[in-house]
Design an enzyme around this catalytic site. Structure first.
Site, mmCIF file in Angstrom:
data_model
loop_
_atom_site.group_PDB
_atom_site.id
_atom_site.type_symbol
_atom_site.label_atom_id
_atom_site.label_comp_id
_atom_site.label_asym_id
_atom_site.label_seq_id
_atom_site.Cartn_x
_atom_site.Cartn_y
_atom_site.Cartn_z
ATOM 1 N N GLY A 193 18.163 56.537 -166.472
ATOM 2 C CA GLY A 193 19.073 57.022 -167.505
ATOM 3 C C GLY A 193 20.499 56.564 -167.250
ATOM 4 N N ALA A 194 21.468 57.262 -167.890
ATOM 5 C CA ALA A 194 22.872 56.839 -167.864
ATOM 6 C C ALA A 194 22.944 55.372 -168.293
ATOM 7 C CB ALA A 194 23.494 57.049 -166.482
ATOM 8 N N LEU A 195 22.329 55.126 -169.428
ATOM 9 C CA LEU A 195 22.114 53.752 -169.902
ATOM 10 C C LEU A 195 23.429 53.055 -170.246
ATOM 11 C CD1 LEU A 195 19.019 54.427 -172.223
ATOM 12 C CD2 LEU A 195 19.051 53.815 -169.790
ATOM 13 N N GLU A 203 25.107 48.722 -171.038
ATOM 14 C CA GLU A 203 24.737 47.458 -171.690
ATOM 15 C C GLU A 203 23.717 46.658 -170.880
ATOM 16 O OE1 GLU A 203 25.346 46.159 -174.742
ATOM 17 O OE2 GLU A 203 26.055 48.202 -175.102
ATOM 18 N N HIS A 230 21.142 47.952 -169.230
ATOM 19 C CA HIS A 230 19.848 48.474 -169.679
ATOM 20 C C HIS A 230 19.511 47.975 -171.089
ATOM 21 C CE1 HIS A 230 21.153 51.771 -166.784
ATOM 22 N NE2 HIS A 230 19.983 51.432 -166.291
ATOM 23 N N GLN A 256 13.689 58.310 -154.123
ATOM 24 C CA GLN A 256 14.422 57.104 -153.748
ATOM 25 C C GLN A 256 15.857 57.404 -153.314
ATOM 26 O OE1 GLN A 256 13.887 55.231 -157.773
ATOM 27 N NE2 GLN A 256 15.967 54.520 -157.485
ATOM 28 N N ASP A 271 20.015 44.672 -159.226
ATOM 29 C CA ASP A 271 19.244 45.241 -158.105
ATOM 30 C C ASP A 271 18.257 44.181 -157.635
ATOM 31 O OD1 ASP A 271 20.320 48.031 -158.287
ATOM 32 O OD2 ASP A 271 19.502 47.818 -160.301
ATOM 33 N N VAL A 303 24.346 41.960 -166.126
ATOM 34 C CA VAL A 303 25.324 42.077 -167.216
ATOM 35 C C VAL A 303 26.636 42.572 -166.616
ATOM 36 C CG1 VAL A 303 25.879 43.203 -169.407
ATOM 37 C CG2 VAL A 303 23.518 42.509 -168.913
ATOM 38 N N SER A 331 26.956 49.206 -163.871
ATOM 39 C CA SER A 331 26.154 50.124 -163.065
ATOM 40 C C SER A 331 26.446 51.544 -163.524
ATOM 41 C CB SER A 331 26.532 49.990 -161.583
ATOM 42 O OG SER A 331 26.061 51.114 -160.855
#
Lengths: 277, 277
Positions: A31-33, A35, A37, A61, A150, A176, A185
């Site tokens: 989430g916390a999308l 550009e 994503h 994680q 990543d 991006v 990020s």
């Protein structure tokens, strides 16, 4: 667009489209999308009959002293972004749905999980590989999209998918960046404006390293970049390494592709970035 | 009946029957098939549209000083048994096909993998869980059949399949025994006639323990059984434990089902057996 909360429901839907011959694309996210994503979503919408975005802040994680609790969770905003970008399903399960108390199974990708971020975030990639394998089995995805920001995660997932014979194909997508060069990020939201301005230097240093790099001056390029990274106000380097881009091990004469990957703290925020050389 | 050697070929066949709506049953074996395996095959042939027997002596589940090299591999005989029992596909890949040099991914089922056989055969269940997950992905099996002789393996696979959301259902099948009571095992072929006669005692001792067992006399029943196991000529006990049959952890007041599991060396052969109490 439908929001699915239960594993069993998602699997039921997945089984149906799979048996109908429809190909699904999976964009796994916490989430916390942003550009970045959206670029993955776009690619899936173009490639696949069905696009699924998973939104799950995966506790397995995160390390004990990491930012699991404060990780941003703007769910309504994420839903709006998915809707606008033609996503078919959001899969947003609870922690208990994905990792009930009796859960005992973990996937490890030896060696690759222990370098770079793995040496600072013990167990991180074990959590990543495990949740991604679960998502493959839950969605029957034909393709899954991962950002190259990543990079280590991407390589570990590629290895895992191949080693365990998942039929899901892994699609790498370019980093991006903001116009300034800063890699997008979800954690950039932790930065003050001042820190953000400082953080811009990271991508500039990587870009310059790429320009100067040749197989024969690895250590000189690295030394120069580390010097510059250390000069960033409030910075602390976790690592800055040039490795074989396929194996994430020390580059040698057989290496064809090189990756320069860094993790740098700017104030209280840990940022990662990389460039393929 | 077809014999398939390549992962890609098996997956292609699997994809086709899966999308045709045919349900496949998988009987994972290391070959050296006996009546125990045949009971699993029979069950699959009755339940499933398609029956696949995998024959693969999996190096990742053998320890360094174990019997990987001498493990029996009577392939032609196995093929005849499969043919006679209406198997559709034998999947018999090479080691390099399943575990090429670059392989780095392993599946661990915490806690459950460390008790009983796991504490004597380090890494054994890691190898088992990994190869079985691969077989699930290669065959798209609707059901997979496991004998209860390898009770810990069965429980670990059940846990793994659930935790990783594999759609494959695990079907437990009863231990098949010789008339004498000896549990069938490919490793029985290592026994001399004298040792075989001695080994028969193991199942007799388990049977008696089952008869005498109640929730209130666990330690007395265990003590008596251990005494008798020690009396078997040439025997050495690896373990003899009564555990919670679901979690494989110490039985407590919440336990509903109990398993009495033993591993006993008779001469140079390590035998396992168990009984649900």
């Amino acid at each position: 667009m439908k929001i699915i909360r239960k594993v069993s429901q998602m699997q039921k839907i997945a089984l149906k489209y799979f048996q109908d011959g429809d190909e699904a694309g999976l964009v796994p996210t916490m989430g916390a999308l942003h550009e970045g994503h959206v670029s993955l979503i776009d690619k899936s919408v173009r490639n696949d009959d069905i696009t699924i975005v998973s939104i799950f802040v995966n506790p397995t994680q995160f390390g004990l002293n990491e930012d699991y609790l404060k990780y941003p969770r703007p769910f309504e905003k994420d839903v709006a972004i998915c809707k606008k970008n033609h996503v078919d399903y959001i899969f947003a399960p609870s922690v208990n749905e994905m990792f009930p108390a009796a859960h005992k199974t973990f996937i490890e990708v030896k060696q690759m999980q222990d370098v770079l971020c793995g040496s600072f975030r013990k167990g991180h990639f074990r959590g990543v590989a495990t949740v991604v394998a679960k998502l493959f089995n839950i969605t029957f995805a034909e393709r899954a999209y991962f950002g190259m920001k990543d990079f280590q995660q991407l390589k570990i997932i590629e290895r895992m998918a191949k080693d365990l014979n998942f039929r899901t194909k892994i699609v790498p997508c370019p980093v991006v960046r903001e116009k300034s060069g800063l890699a997008l990020s979800s954690r950039n939201s932790y930065l003050s404006q001042k820190e953000k301005n400082d953080a811009v230097q990271i991508s500039k240093i990587l870009k310059e390293a790429k320009k100067n790099f040749s197989k024969n001056n690895v250590s000189a390029v690295l030394k120069d970049a580390i010097k510059k990274l250390n000069k960033i106000s409030g910075s602390k380097i976790d690592y800055a390494e040039i490795l074989d881009a396929n194996t994430l091990s020390r580059a040698d004469k057989a290496s064809r592709n090189f990756i320069f990957a860094v993790a740098v703290w700017v104030g209280k925020t840990r940022l990662i970035d990389n460039v393929v050389l």
